[in-house]
Enzyme design. Structure first.
Site, PDB file in Angstrom:
ATOM      1  N   THR A  31       0.856  -1.182   0.000  1.00  0.00           N
ATOM      2  CA  THR A  31       0.000   0.000   0.000  1.00  0.00           C
ATOM      3  C   THR A  31       0.894   1.235   0.000  1.00  0.00           C
ATOM      4  OG1 THR A  31      -1.820  -1.096   1.104  1.00  0.00           O
ATOM      5  CG2 THR A  31      -1.650   1.280   1.441  1.00  0.00           C
ATOM      6  N   GLN A 104      -4.408  -7.538  -5.782  1.00  0.00           N
ATOM      7  CA  GLN A 104      -4.791  -8.012  -4.449  1.00  0.00           C
ATOM      8  C   GLN A 104      -6.156  -7.407  -4.076  1.00  0.00           C
ATOM      9  OE1 GLN A 104      -2.862  -6.790  -0.711  1.00  0.00           O
ATOM     10  NE2 GLN A 104      -2.567  -8.955  -0.217  1.00  0.00           N
ATOM     11  N   HIS A 180      -7.003 -11.258  -0.647  1.00  0.00           N
ATOM     12  CA  HIS A 180      -6.307 -10.782   0.556  1.00  0.00           C
ATOM     13  C   HIS A 180      -7.045 -11.324   1.778  1.00  0.00           C
ATOM     14  CE1 HIS A 180      -3.996  -8.518   3.274  1.00  0.00           C
ATOM     15  NE2 HIS A 180      -4.153  -7.294   2.815  1.00  0.00           N
ATOM     16  N   ASN A 183      -3.396 -10.337   7.315  1.00  0.00           N
ATOM     17  CA  ASN A 183      -3.243  -9.086   8.061  1.00  0.00           C
ATOM     18  C   ASN A 183      -4.520  -8.607   8.745  1.00  0.00           C
ATOM     19  OD1 ASN A 183      -0.623  -9.238   7.302  1.00  0.00           O
ATOM     20  ND2 ASN A 183      -0.769  -7.745   5.643  1.00  0.00           N
ATOM     21  N   TYR A 185      -7.650  -8.321   7.977  1.00  0.00           N
ATOM     22  CA  TYR A 185      -8.742  -7.588   7.348  1.00  0.00           C
ATOM     23  C   TYR A 185      -9.969  -8.508   7.303  1.00  0.00           C
ATOM     24  CZ  TYR A 185      -5.256  -4.057   6.621  1.00  0.00           C
ATOM     25  OH  TYR A 185      -4.292  -3.106   6.861  1.00  0.00           O
ATOM     26  N   ARG A 232      -3.558 -14.931  -0.020  1.00  0.00           N
ATOM     27  CA  ARG A 232      -2.553 -14.583   0.994  1.00  0.00           C
ATOM     28  C   ARG A 232      -3.133 -14.808   2.380  1.00  0.00           C
ATOM     29  NH1 ARG A 232       1.253  -9.269   2.347  1.00  0.00           N
ATOM     30  NH2 ARG A 232       3.110 -10.476   1.900  1.00  0.00           N
ATOM     31  N   ASN A 242      -3.354  -5.092  16.439  1.00  0.00           N
ATOM     32  CA  ASN A 242      -3.064  -5.939  17.605  1.00  0.00           C
ATOM     33  C   ASN A 242      -4.036  -7.088  17.757  1.00  0.00           C
ATOM     34  OD1 ASN A 242      -0.778  -5.371  19.050  1.00  0.00           O
ATOM     35  ND2 ASN A 242      -1.661  -3.472  19.875  1.00  0.00           N
ATOM     36  N   GLY A 324       8.953  -7.227   0.068  1.00  0.00           N
ATOM     37  CA  GLY A 324       8.128  -6.027   0.161  1.00  0.00           C
ATOM     38  C   GLY A 324       8.975  -4.779   0.222  1.00  0.00           C
ATOM     39  N   ARG A 325       9.493  -4.488   1.438  1.00  0.00           N
ATOM     40  CA  ARG A 325      10.201  -3.219   1.647  1.00  0.00           C
ATOM     41  C   ARG A 325      11.369  -3.035   0.699  1.00  0.00           C
ATOM     42  NH1 ARG A 325      10.316  -4.463   7.926  1.00  0.00           N
ATOM     43  NH2 ARG A 325      10.423  -6.518   6.951  1.00  0.00           N
TER      44      ARG A 325
END
Ligand SMILES: Cc1cc2nc3c(=O)[nH]c(=O)nc-3n(C[C@H](O)[C@H](O)[C@H](O)COP(=O)(O)O)c2cc1C
Length: 375
Positions: A31, A104, A180, A183, A185, A232, A242, A324-325
């Site tokens: 994102t 995604q 997706h 994470n 969602y 994913r 959290n 990713g990063r």
């Protein structure tokens, strides 16, 4: 420089289902919050993705399937004609540069704010349990809002949102889609018993909690065929908000993965560990054992470097690796890894928003000195 005595096929062509890759290096979904307010991608996004087209596969940034699915301002969507046209500019640019891209598909569920929702309504979730997290709105970063539990008779409408988005992604020229379900969602909020306290056929037993994601897989593979759909999962991440893990990770995700086999998906994609953090799994959780339950190809992600990718590939633990990063600040990551060229470090303050800066201005390495033995 890479030790060339170590054999690796990471840089060789591969197939994930029906998707043909020029190498096994995948760009993870990222994102970047650089669409316009209507969630329409632009030339800026096309330039960014085309710069990264030497990845064997690009997984697009998470893309909202509906106005209700939105949780972060300036993120792209795939439910209007204008969004389809914007994405077509992106997919054309990637294809012209020789790359492949899957979209995604994203519904954030409870990770949203009333300011982002149609008519300022409460975000929707399996149960009215608030996340402990923040989202980006037009007014800046804000605490997520209290969600409301979806009624059972609203669930077919959610599946329709995925179906419509899958059709739109096809029209926008993608090579496939990734569901997706990571994470924390919407889909993972249904899967985990920590976020799903429902008493209807979408809550309670493992079979019930995994029902929605399996119905979404059914709908999306009906549009695309299984060989162009990936999924994913992130069984052990607390991200975002959290979120506590499921009380029986192995049983819940094991069941889900075995059920997914019937769709003959292109790939299973795991975030191995806590997203963007450590790769640890709690006692009793073995992600490799979960992966082994899947019949198809597997993409591993989370804090990989080249050495780990080579060794996990050599052990046949992964079919492809997603970075990713590293792809943020190294558009030519594949070439840099392949030829042992230094990587550019990644400045976190350019992650979200900020236009072209920190987005399309990362340097490409000079490859002109390489001799033909490297080709
Ligand atoms: C700026 C940023 C944006 C991200 N956006 C997404 C996203 O849209 N969808 C997703 O599934 N994961 C997203 N992630 C998680 C990454 O895909 C990946 O799992 C994580 O960065 C760990 O991989 P890495 O160590 O190679 O960076 C994002 C991560 C970062 C740093």
């Amino acid at each position: 420089m890479i030790d060339n005595s170590v054999f690796t096929d990471l840089f060789s062509p591969a197939k994930l289902g029906e998707i043909e890759l020029s190498n096994r290096i995948v760009m993870a979904p990222l994102t970047r919050s650089r669409s316009n307010k209507e969630g329409i991608p632009t030339e800026l996004n096309a330039t960014y993705y085309a710069q990264r087209a030497s990845a064997g596969l690009i997984i697009s940034e998470a893309t909202n399937i509906s106005a209700q699915g939105l949780g972060y301002t300036m993120t792209p969507g795939i439910w209007t004609e204008e969004q389809v046209a914007g994405w077509k500019i992106v997919t054309d640019a990637i294809h012209a540069a020789g790359g492949k891209i899957v979209m995604q598909l994203w519904h954030v569920g409870r990770c949203s704010h009333v300011d982002l929702q149609p008519n300022h309504e409460a975000p929707v979730a399996p149960s009215a349990i608030k996340a402990d997290g923040m989202v980006f709105t037009d007014k800046g970063i804000q605490e997520v809002s209290m969600p409301r539990a979806l009624r059972t008779d609203e669930i077919p409408g959610i599946i329709d949102q995925y179906r419509h988005a899958a059709v739109c992604a096809k029209r926008a020229g993608f090579d496939g889609v990734e569901i997706h379900s990571a994470n924390n969602y919407l889909l993972e909020q249904f899967i985990r018993d920590s976020t799903n306290h429902r008493t209807d056929q979408y809550g309670g037993s493992i079979e019930n909690r995994t029902r929605l994601v399996l119905e979404v897989a059914e709908a999306v593979t009906h549009i695309w065929g299984g060989g162009r759909v990936g999924i994913r999962l992130s069984p052990v991440t607390p991200e975002v908000g959290n979120t506590p893990l499921d009380s029986d990770v192995m049983a819940t995700y094991g069941y889900l993965i075995q059920q997914l086999n019937k769709f003959k998906l292109a790939y299973l994609h795991f975030v191995e560990g806590a997203t963007g953090q450590n790769r640890n799994a709690p006692d009793g959780v073995d992600l490799d054992a979960l992966r082994a339950l899947f019949d198809g190809a597997y993409i591993g992600n989370n804090d990989y470097d080249l050495e780990m990718a080579i060794s996990r590939r050599a052990e046949n633990k992964i079919d492809a690796v997603a970075f990713g990063r590293l792809f943020i600040s190294n558009p030519d990551l594949v070439e840099r890894l392949r030829y042992g060229i230094d990587l550019t470090s990644n400045y976190k303050n350019s992650h979200y928003g900020n236009g072209a800066a920190g987005y399309i201005d990362w340097p490409q390495a000079d490859l002109s000195h390489l001799d033909s033995s490297h080709s």
